[in-house]
Design a protein around this motif. Sequence first.
Motif, short mmCIF file in Angstrom:
data_model
loop_
_atom_site.label_atom_id
_atom_site.label_comp_id
_atom_site.label_asym_id
_atom_site.label_seq_id
_atom_site.Cartn_x
_atom_site.Cartn_y
_atom_site.Cartn_z
N PHE A 15 -42.61 16.87 24.95
CA PHE A 15 -42.19 17.79 23.88
C PHE A 15 -43.37 18.45 23.18
O PHE A 15 -43.18 19.34 22.36
CB PHE A 15 -41.33 17.03 22.85
N GLY A 241 -32.97 19.26 23.64
CA GLY A 241 -32.76 18.76 22.28
C GLY A 241 -32.16 17.37 22.28
O GLY A 241 -32.57 16.50 21.49
N ALA A 244 -34.88 14.98 23.29
CA ALA A 244 -35.80 14.72 22.18
C ALA A 244 -35.19 13.75 21.17
O ALA A 244 -35.86 12.84 20.68
CB ALA A 244 -36.17 16.03 21.49
N LEU A 245 -33.91 13.92 20.86
CA LEU A 245 -33.26 13.03 19.90
C LEU A 245 -33.14 11.61 20.44
O LEU A 245 -33.35 10.63 19.72
CB LEU A 245 -31.89 13.58 19.53
N GLU A 268 -35.15 22.77 13.31
CA GLU A 268 -36.32 21.95 13.64
C GLU A 268 -36.48 21.82 15.16
O GLU A 268 -37.60 21.83 15.68
CB GLU A 268 -36.22 20.58 12.97
N LEU A 269 -35.37 21.71 15.87
CA LEU A 269 -35.45 21.63 17.34
C LEU A 269 -35.95 22.95 17.93
O LEU A 269 -36.73 22.95 18.89
CB LEU A 269 -34.09 21.26 17.93
N TYR A 272 -39.70 22.66 17.20
CA TYR A 272 -40.38 21.56 17.87
C TYR A 272 -40.44 21.77 19.37
O TYR A 272 -41.46 21.50 20.00
CB TYR A 272 -39.63 20.28 17.53
N LEU A 273 -39.35 22.26 19.98
CA LEU A 273 -39.28 22.37 21.43
C LEU A 273 -39.88 23.67 21.96
O LEU A 273 -40.52 23.67 23.02
CB LEU A 273 -37.83 22.25 21.90
N LEU A 320 -41.36 15.32 15.15
CA LEU A 320 -39.99 15.80 15.00
C LEU A 320 -39.44 15.26 13.69
O LEU A 320 -39.33 14.05 13.50
CB LEU A 320 -39.13 15.33 16.18
N LEU A 322 -36.23 16.08 11.25
CA LEU A 322 -35.01 16.85 11.01
C LEU A 322 -34.82 17.21 9.55
O LEU A 322 -34.01 18.09 9.22
CB LEU A 322 -33.79 16.08 11.52
#
Length: 392
Positions: A15, A241, A244-245, A268-269, A272-273, A320, A322
């Motif tokens: 990521f 996503g 990542a979570l 945020e995703l 971040y991504l 990351l 949120l």
Amino acid sequence: MHPTMPTERPAGRPFDPPEGLAALREERPLSRMTYPDGHEGWLATGHATVRAVLGDARFSARTELQHMPIPGGTLGRAPEPGMFIAMDAPEHGRYRRLLTGQFTVRRMRLLAERVREITDEHLDAMERDGGPVDLVAAFAAPLPAQMICELLGIPYEARARFQEQALSMSRLDATPEELGAAFAAILGYLAELVAAKRSAPTDDLLSDLVSSDLTDEELVNIAFLLLAAGLDTTSNMLATGVYALLSHPAQLAALRADPGLAERAVEELFRYLSVVPFLVRTALEDAEIEGETVRAGETVTLSLPAANHDPMKFADPDVLDLLRPATGHMGLGHGIHQCLGQQLARVELQVAIPALFERFPGLRLAAAPEDIAMRTDMVVYGVHALPVAWKE
């Protein structure tokens, strides 16, 4: 003069932005770069720099002026009528104005109920299957595909006629011949569709547009842009996503505890991504940026991952978070070319991600992280497949 744009992801950190971008950004946010075709241009890595170029009318999106930062990338042709993402003002504005009303926040929120219905249908199918499943094939790819098909008025069962070609057009190693064949196949199908809408309009975006003064060629090319944008980027945001979570249990727990966090989590995703790795602009005249003079005709590659992970804009950018207010991220671009379908993408992600984890509280990866194939060979970053399970 840097020979190429860094593209290799750090081992075990799928990521994070490609290695080398942070060092370039720290050294200078706008640095010289030699392109694969020999062009001597620039690479922008700082958030403020990327934003400035994207918002500056002196920098053109016209494809015939651009040099590409990837091997095999050369100057493109002038855009065909309707290909508005490769146009500057005022031509770009004419098309954009026709479409903006179709993608308002209000209209996209009205589509949320349909997104929920489609989401539930695919979750039901996953539940019947029992798992493990590939989340890309079972959920992340079909959901946005069905939504964009319905929005444009494309029969969903016809998706096989364009999905394979669309995927091949995203490969970094695709030859010009392969790209041309895939492009022609998709345009051929869309030409048939436009003709059908002209003779028998239905309740969809494409039928609305046939009543305008757009030519068939313009309609076909606009439909192509919307279809391409609605398939690949949202699909990879959804699958990556989720990955990542699942890789950040504390963040996933925060989202589970507060479903109202979905809107902030999606922003945020996006940050971040940064699944779209770069955009390209070319100077129409000499322009001063970050104390450097970009000469007329020089191309600037804008690294979106580097901009979105700039510590001058976001604290602890490689984390990351949120709860972070990710306002101002470049994940959807900036300026007159900012993603037209961004509101639809937001609705799809805000509905689909929480629904997935609510339906399957025990959702987990069904493969070791090192065995998950990332899309380093594609224009849009993501995962080729994401094996998941939820039963003990």
